[in-house]
Design an enzyme around this catalytic site. Structure first.
Site, PDB file in Angstrom:
ATOM      1  N   TYR A  75      11.221  26.643 -63.050  1.00 53.17           N
ATOM      2  CA  TYR A  75      11.814  27.969 -62.946  1.00 53.17           C
ATOM      3  C   TYR A  75      12.698  28.277 -64.140  1.00 53.17           C
ATOM      4  O   TYR A  75      12.806  29.422 -64.563  1.00 53.17           O
ATOM      5  CB  TYR A  75      12.550  28.118 -61.606  1.00 53.17           C
ATOM      6  CG  TYR A  75      11.515  28.324 -60.523  1.00 53.17           C
ATOM      7  CD1 TYR A  75      11.088  29.599 -60.205  1.00 53.17           C
ATOM      8  CD2 TYR A  75      10.901  27.247 -59.907  1.00 53.17           C
ATOM      9  CE1 TYR A  75      10.089  29.795 -59.281  1.00 53.17           C
ATOM     10  CE2 TYR A  75       9.897  27.428 -58.982  1.00 53.17           C
ATOM     11  CZ  TYR A  75       9.495  28.702 -58.667  1.00 53.17           C
ATOM     12  OH  TYR A  75       8.492  28.901 -57.769  1.00 53.17           O
ATOM     13  N   HIS A  85      -3.107  24.275 -61.789  1.00 53.21           N
ATOM     14  CA  HIS A  85      -2.011  25.093 -61.265  1.00 53.21           C
ATOM     15  C   HIS A  85      -0.926  25.304 -62.307  1.00 53.21           C
ATOM     16  O   HIS A  85      -0.528  26.430 -62.599  1.00 53.21           O
ATOM     17  CB  HIS A  85      -1.431  24.452 -60.007  1.00 53.21           C
ATOM     18  CG  HIS A  85      -0.060  24.929 -59.657  1.00 53.21           C
ATOM     19  ND1 HIS A  85       0.186  26.221 -59.249  1.00 53.21           N
ATOM     20  CD2 HIS A  85       1.140  24.311 -59.684  1.00 53.21           C
ATOM     21  CE1 HIS A  85       1.482  26.364 -59.032  1.00 53.21           C
ATOM     22  NE2 HIS A  85       2.081  25.229 -59.293  1.00 53.21           N
ATOM     23  N   PHE A  86      -0.451  24.201 -62.907  1.00 53.68           N
ATOM     24  CA  PHE A  86       0.710  24.436 -63.779  1.00 53.68           C
ATOM     25  C   PHE A  86       0.316  24.932 -65.168  1.00 53.68           C
ATOM     26  O   PHE A  86       1.137  25.525 -65.857  1.00 53.68           O
ATOM     27  CB  PHE A  86       1.684  23.248 -63.810  1.00 53.68           C
ATOM     28  CG  PHE A  86       1.197  21.986 -64.444  1.00 53.68           C
ATOM     29  CD1 PHE A  86       1.082  21.867 -65.808  1.00 53.68           C
ATOM     30  CD2 PHE A  86       0.890  20.891 -63.655  1.00 53.68           C
ATOM     31  CE1 PHE A  86       0.649  20.684 -66.382  1.00 53.68           C
ATOM     32  CE2 PHE A  86       0.457  19.713 -64.224  1.00 53.68           C
ATOM     33  CZ  PHE A  86       0.327  19.614 -65.592  1.00 53.68           C
ATOM     34  N   HIS A  87      -0.958  24.730 -65.554  1.00 50.88           N
ATOM     35  CA  HIS A  87      -1.361  25.375 -66.807  1.00 50.88           C
ATOM     36  C   HIS A  87      -1.495  26.883 -66.617  1.00 50.88           C
ATOM     37  O   HIS A  87      -1.188  27.649 -67.526  1.00 50.88           O
ATOM     38  CB  HIS A  87      -2.656  24.759 -67.341  1.00 50.88           C
ATOM     39  CG  HIS A  87      -2.411  23.496 -68.124  1.00 50.88           C
ATOM     40  ND1 HIS A  87      -2.189  22.288 -67.522  1.00 50.88           N
ATOM     41  CD2 HIS A  87      -2.314  23.266 -69.460  1.00 50.88           C
ATOM     42  CE1 HIS A  87      -1.971  21.367 -68.457  1.00 50.88           C
ATOM     43  NE2 HIS A  87      -2.042  21.929 -69.638  1.00 50.88           N
ATOM     44  N   HIS A 146      10.980  20.414 -60.056  1.00 51.54           N
ATOM     45  CA  HIS A 146      10.510  21.757 -59.750  1.00 51.54           C
ATOM     46  C   HIS A 146      11.396  22.823 -60.357  1.00 51.54           C
ATOM     47  O   HIS A 146      10.909  23.814 -60.888  1.00 51.54           O
ATOM     48  CB  HIS A 146      10.358  21.999 -58.243  1.00 51.54           C
ATOM     49  CG  HIS A 146       9.447  23.162 -58.017  1.00 51.54           C
ATOM     50  ND1 HIS A 146       8.109  23.113 -58.286  1.00 51.54           N
ATOM     51  CD2 HIS A 146       9.690  24.433 -57.652  1.00 51.54           C
ATOM     52  CE1 HIS A 146       7.564  24.297 -58.062  1.00 51.54           C
ATOM     53  NE2 HIS A 146       8.488  25.114 -57.682  1.00 51.54           N
ATOM     54  N   ARG A 187      -6.047  13.384 -62.517  1.00 49.06           N
ATOM     55  CA  ARG A 187      -5.512  13.855 -63.789  1.00 49.06           C
ATOM     56  C   ARG A 187      -5.112  12.649 -64.635  1.00 49.06           C
ATOM     57  O   ARG A 187      -5.087  11.519 -64.175  1.00 49.06           O
ATOM     58  CB  ARG A 187      -4.323  14.774 -63.543  1.00 49.06           C
ATOM     59  CG  ARG A 187      -3.187  14.115 -62.798  1.00 49.06           C
ATOM     60  CD  ARG A 187      -2.211  15.136 -62.264  1.00 49.06           C
ATOM     61  NE  ARG A 187      -1.254  15.518 -63.282  1.00 49.06           N
ATOM     62  CZ  ARG A 187       0.039  15.803 -63.040  1.00 49.06           C
ATOM     63  NH1 ARG A 187       0.518  15.733 -61.825  1.00 49.06           N
ATOM     64  NH2 ARG A 187       0.846  16.146 -63.997  1.00 49.06           N
ATOM     65  N   ARG A 188      -4.799  12.907 -65.900  1.00 44.14           N
ATOM     66  CA  ARG A 188      -4.283  11.878 -66.805  1.00 44.14           C
ATOM     67  C   ARG A 188      -5.226  10.704 -66.954  1.00 44.14           C
ATOM     68  O   ARG A 188      -4.814   9.548 -66.969  1.00 44.14           O
ATOM     69  CB  ARG A 188      -2.921  11.387 -66.319  1.00 44.14           C
ATOM     70  CG  ARG A 188      -1.871  12.456 -66.449  1.00 44.14           C
ATOM     71  CD  ARG A 188      -0.654  12.112 -65.687  1.00 44.14           C
ATOM     72  NE  ARG A 188       0.449  12.968 -66.105  1.00 44.14           N
ATOM     73  CZ  ARG A 188       1.567  13.128 -65.422  1.00 44.14           C
ATOM     74  NH1 ARG A 188       1.740  12.488 -64.293  1.00 44.14           N
ATOM     75  NH2 ARG A 188       2.517  13.899 -65.854  1.00 44.14           N
TER      76      ARG A 188
END
Lengths: 265, 63, 541, 179
Positions: C220, C367-369, C216, C430-431
């Protein structure tokens, strides 16, 4: 814009102390609250208190009804434990060669290239694969009267010697089919999502894969077809968790023949 | 004072704002920012609550 | 500034964006493979080679090299002093470059289809892991240079406030040092020995725990350049001032503190940890929203200053008065929108038991894209556009292609990721390279997946136009090379010592990490855990 | 403008932020307490190398088992590249405990459209308890990358209405027994 008065050094120290105090207290308080809720409050429902929240009291009692399985119902006795893998690491290929010359060569060839299409090539197969099949023949999990007789005469260490000997030999050249059916190539490289069939190449690859899985290139086609058919019919059942029985059972006889031709020589 | 305008119209002088202008602007600031940020946070929290209460919980217990 | 430091910055940023462009092609192709449309070269192996390449380039190469390049630039321009250890910096660059080539060649040759997240006991070629490790070693040199630069400046300017841009850059350098410890331990003690054939089993639970330490906080680390631009470049470009310098410092400190002891929210669905630490780290994860929420207020107020100065009226109407034609402002606007949607998805991911609704589905990918690919990378674009005239000495011939590019990226991300949220709620994993869309249970996934794929190609167009813009657009009028940062309404001359360094904060990070991770790691050494047999993906065994 | 006014406006915003975060935490803690909601956190170790030789996860023991109290336990294996068994019957609206582990690499377990979700890590038994309310077949794909066959690794979870739930004499239920 006014810049404000810069605090005097002594003020600075006081400001600094306040910051340190409040930052540490704040961070500490949050952690304490989180610990209290996480380990004492919410764990009272469903997670069995503090030890449950720490993951310490999940000892599962296996019900009597499922605790034991008859030995005959097992697919194999071989497990990839440190002991088994250690046996293969310590094995002696030269000792294996000596046994091979006497015992195996008449069918599988001294260097592991089979003399007839009914027998598999052993050269270049992973040592784990050869060791497992020998053990299964000896224990009867893979049924073959001839191989049982051979394998039962070997100790586990000798099986490991044989396995590393054949593993080190140069594999048979794979004769590549110039024009394989497109549907078969699809099965090999992509599998079939509709049937839940994984690509053959995901496991049976010279590049690596699940421990104990043989690459298929260069095997006699007749041998491959015979084994796939045996898996499909349930006549061969030494595959762990029935993976090959399930896969072969979903293939049509025509696909089995074509896959054998695709991989085999 | 000469001010070089950058390609995007901004300047690269340390600062070319007039204090009086700034003071006037700051009489309103940060009301608009509070409204905008507050609205955004409120929408996100409401969305989160809707998903938690109307999608997650009805899908059944889990542990 | 002589040309070598400029070349250093440009070299890092070019490597970052070339990696990005390659990975963007891979990403778009993967979208096609997943969709009902036929893709060229489609096999299970090419797909996972591509996923590994896309992940490693986008997660390890693009952000690391960009952060390094931008960090060197900030150290020179914000501190207005020569970069200490320029040779070391170049050494770090070449070490990283060698690592990148090593890893990419290994992945493309199919020797490391283990994804960028590694997943032992799957084990690939040692050159993949060594390559990644070299990138990290290169970045450690950057960390040393950043800290040295700040120390040197502080000695030369006793008592003075470290400029916010540099303070934030050093916060990120220190954060990165902490971050790499987890994956570093996993690689050194578990993965590398296995890939060298020294060990034949791996404790998968421990490996996942160590990776979560990194997983995580690394996000950041990727994010910080965007926030540095929000605080120290955007207010100026918009024509205003930073509302509060102190709040900037506090936000960057909070990122350092609370992006680290939270990685276990990636392990909510894992069987190797009890519920207590999952809850503890969930609560700390909730706190990591705080610096972001503080930022949207402070930056909102900074932009409002600019808007009011430009005659903006009304409670919301002032937003229209912002200079949206300036790329930095436009990018920041898009960035905040995507941050909102991505943050919403993230809040759902981190909500303890609710994670089971969407864990490892396309929701997470969405979310992370949105957060990284969207709000962070669009700020990388904006930063590059902003500093390119200063590096090349030439203005852009036109801003139109830049605006078009930012729009393409924003629209592409939205079209790609919004359907993923829906598919994720429906349970699409996913994947996965191919779905049986003929299955009536999931037939309705097909159209959504196709829409998502179209978004992927819009993003690809945006990526291509970006590289084209950087390479060809900066041939206009001679540019002023000075870089100046936004002033605060109250520009600090001095700040409390705790807000001017990291001593206290490092101590607090250490305490928090001990609380959060000591037991979860230690348990593997006294519970009866069983390692799993190593499985090679690169060589037969 | 007075710097103090800026600080005050920011402190007010901090309270808004704190209230928003606290609200979410309160909802999470309250529902967790009310419904005993937890992510699956069953720290139970098992040797992945010998699963198929002895104990709970031998091939013959896998599948659906009705317990004496009417609850149901499902034992399954996630392995490259299949779930064993490939079809899991569960009764509608009754608590179901799913116990799953892996003999090889990391896998993932999800029943699409439900809250049934866990990682499957070799060396650990993952256990989750939930209820299924929607009769019919549900796709159960592997949701964590487990190797090149990952995409084709899926099974079916069949939610069986009470009247069709007829396990055999030992309490064992299979998809073949569903009328």
């Amino acid at each position: 814009m006014s810049n404000g008065e810069s605090p005097r050094p002594s003020d600075q120290d006081a400001v600094n102390r306040r910051w340190r105090l409040w930052a540490s207290t704040g961070a500490g308080a949050i952690v304490v609250v989180a610990i209290v809720i996480g380990f004492f409050v919410i764990s009272s429902r469903g997670e069995g208190g503090v030890t449950g929240a720490l993951g310490l009291d999940h000892v599962h009692e296996t019900p009597e009804a499922v605790a034991q399985t008859a030995a005959g119902a097992l697919p194999t006795d071989v497990a990839w434990t440190a002991a088994t893998l250690g046996l293969l690491e310590d094995a002696d290929p030269e000792a294996g060669r000596a046994i091979a010359v006497q015992t195996c060569a008449s069918c599988h060839g001294e260097a592991g290239i089979a003399v007839a299409a009914a027998f598999p090539n052993l050269a270049g197969q992973p040592a784990t694969a050869i060791f497992k099949q020998l053990s299964d023949y000896a224990s009867g999990h893979r049924v073959s009267p001839m191989m049982a007789a051979m394998a039962q005469g070997l100790t586990a260490a000798q099986m490991a010697d044989l396995a590393v000997h054949f593993a080190a030999e140069t594999p048979a050249e794979s004769i590549v089919d110039a024009n394989p059916p497109a549907a078969i190539v699809q099965l090999v490289v992509n599998g079939d999502p509709a049937r839940g069939l994984p690509p053959c190449s995901a496991c049976h690859s010279a590049r690596g894969g699940p421990v104990g899985t043989p690459p298929l290139g260069g095997q006699p086609a007749a041998y491959l077809e015979q084994q796939l058919t045996a898996f499909a019919a349930g006549e061969r059942g030494n595959d762990i968790y029935g993976l090959m029985r399930a896969v072969a059972g979903m293939l049509t006889p025509a696909e089995i023949a074509q896959l054998a031709a695709y991989y085999g020589n | 004072m000469t001010v070089t305008r950058q390609h995007d119209g901004s300047t690269d002088e340390p600062d070319d704002l007039k204090e009086a202008d700034l003071e006037r602007a700051l009489r309103l600031v940060p009301r608009g920012a509070a409204a905008l940020a507050g609205l955004a946070v409120a929408l996100i929290i409401v969305g989160w609550l809707l998903v938690y209460l109307l999608v997650f919980l009805p899908r059944g217990p889990v542990n | 500034m002589n040309s070598s430091p400029n070349r250093l910055v440009a070299a890092h940023i070019w490597v970052a964006f070339i990696a990005f462009a390659v990975a963007a092609v891979m990403g778009a192709w993967q979208m096609l493979v997943r969709s009902p449309i036929d893709a060229p070269l489609e096999t299970a192996e090419t797909y996972f080679v591509s996923v590994t390449g896309h992940g490693a380039l986008m997660a390890y190469v693009l952000p690391t090299l960009f952060v390094m390049g931008f960090g060197y630039y900030v150290a020179m321009t914000a501190l207005k002093q020569p970069l200490p250890g320029l040779r070391w910096a170049w050494a770090g660059f070449y070490i990283a470059a060698i690592g990148i080539v090593m890893a990419v060649v290994t992945v493309l040759s199919g020797q490391a289809t283990v994804l960028y997240t590694f997943y032992p006991p799957l084990t690939g070629s040692v050159f993949f892991y060594l390559g990644v490790l070299l990138v990290v070693v290169g970045s450690w040199i950057w960390v040393a240079v950043m800290i040295t630069a700040m120390m040197k400046w502080k000695r030369a300017n006793p008592g003075a406030a470290v400029p916010l841009a540099m303070f934030a850059t050093v916060a990120n350098a220190i954060l990165w040092l902490w971050t790499t410890a987890g994956v570093g331990a996993e690689l050194l003690f578990q993965v590398l020995p296995a890939s060298l054939g020294w060990t034949d089993s791996i404790d998968a639970g421990l490996a996942r725990t160590l990776f979560s330490w990194t997983l995580h906080a690394i996000v950041y680390f990727w994010l910080m350049p965007a926030y540095i631009a929000f605080y120290t470049i955007l207010p100026k470009v918009a024509g205003g001032r930073l509302y509060s310098d102190t709040m900037g410092r506090v936000s960057f400190i909070l990122f350092l503190l609370y992006s680290l002891p939270v990685g276990m929210h990636h392990l909510f669905m894992d069987p190797e940890h009890g519920s207590g630490f999952k809850f503890l780290q969930m609560m700390l994860t909730a706190l990591v929203t705080v610096p972001t929420l503080l930022t949207i207020f402070t930056i909102g107020a900074s932009l409002e200053i600019a808007a009011r100065l430009r005659g903006g009226k009304g409670l919301f109407g002032w937003v229209r008065a912002l200079p949206w034609d300036r790329p930095m402002v436009l990018a920041a606007g898009f960035s905040f929108i995507m941050l909102g949607f991505g943050g919403f998805g993230g809040l759902i991911n981190m909500s303890y038991a609710m994670n089971s609704m969407i864990h490892n589905t396309s929701w997470v990918t969405a979310h992370f894209h949105l957060i990284f690919g969207g709000s962070v990378v669009i700020m990388y674009f904006a930063i590059a556009y902003h500093i390119w005239p200063k590096l090349t000495g030439r203005e852009a011939r036109s801003l139109t292609p830049i605006r078009v590019q930012l729009w393409l990226w924003f629209v592409g991300i939205v079209i790609t990721s919004f359907p993923w949220h829906i598919l994720g709620l429906f349970g699409q994993p996913r994947r996965v390279s191919s779905f049986d869309f003929a299955n009536p249970e999931i037939a309705y996934w097909g159209p959504w997946t196709t829409v998502s794929a179209i978004g992927g190609f819009i993003m690809l167009a945006g990526a291509a136009l970006f590289v084209w813009n950087l390479a060809t657009l900066y041939r206009g009028a001679a540019a002023d090379r000075t870089m100046s940062y936004a002033m605060a309404v109250h520009q600090p001359r001095e700040v409390p010592r705790v807000l001017n360094g990291f001593g206290l904060w490092n101590t607090l990070v250490a305490v928090l990490m001990i609380v959060a991770y000591a037991w979860p790691i230690a348990q593997f050494f006294f519970l009866d855990t069983y390692p799993a047999p190593v499985q090679r993906v690169d060589v037969g065994g | 403008m007075d710097e103090k006014r800026i600080v005050r406006s920011e402190l007010r915003w901090v309270f808004v932020v704190a209230a928003a975060v606290t609200l979410m935490l309160v909802v999470i803690v309250a529902t967790t307490l009310a419904n005993a909601l937890h992510p699956p956190s069953n720290v139970e170790t098992i040797d992945p190398a010998t699963l198929h030789i002895a104990g709970e996860f031998t091939e013959a023991n896998l599948g659906t088992q009705e317990n004496a109290d009417g609850t149901v336990t499902v034992r399954l294996i996630a392995t490259q590249y299949a779930f064993v068994p490939r079809c899991l019957p569960v009764p509608e609206g009754r608590p179901v405990s799913i116990r799953v582990t892996s003999p090889d690499v990391i896998h993932g377990f999800i029943v699409a459209g439900t809250n049934a979700n866990t990682m499957v890590v070799p060396g650990f038994v993952a256990e989750l308890t939930t209820e299924f309310d929607e009769p019919g077949d549900h796709l159960m794909p592997c949701h964590e990358y487990c190797g090149l066959g990952h995409s084709n690794m899926w099974a079916v979870l069949r939610v069986v209405p009470e009247e069709e739930w007829i396990p055999d004499a030992n309490g064992r239920m299979t998809c073949e027994l569903v009328p």
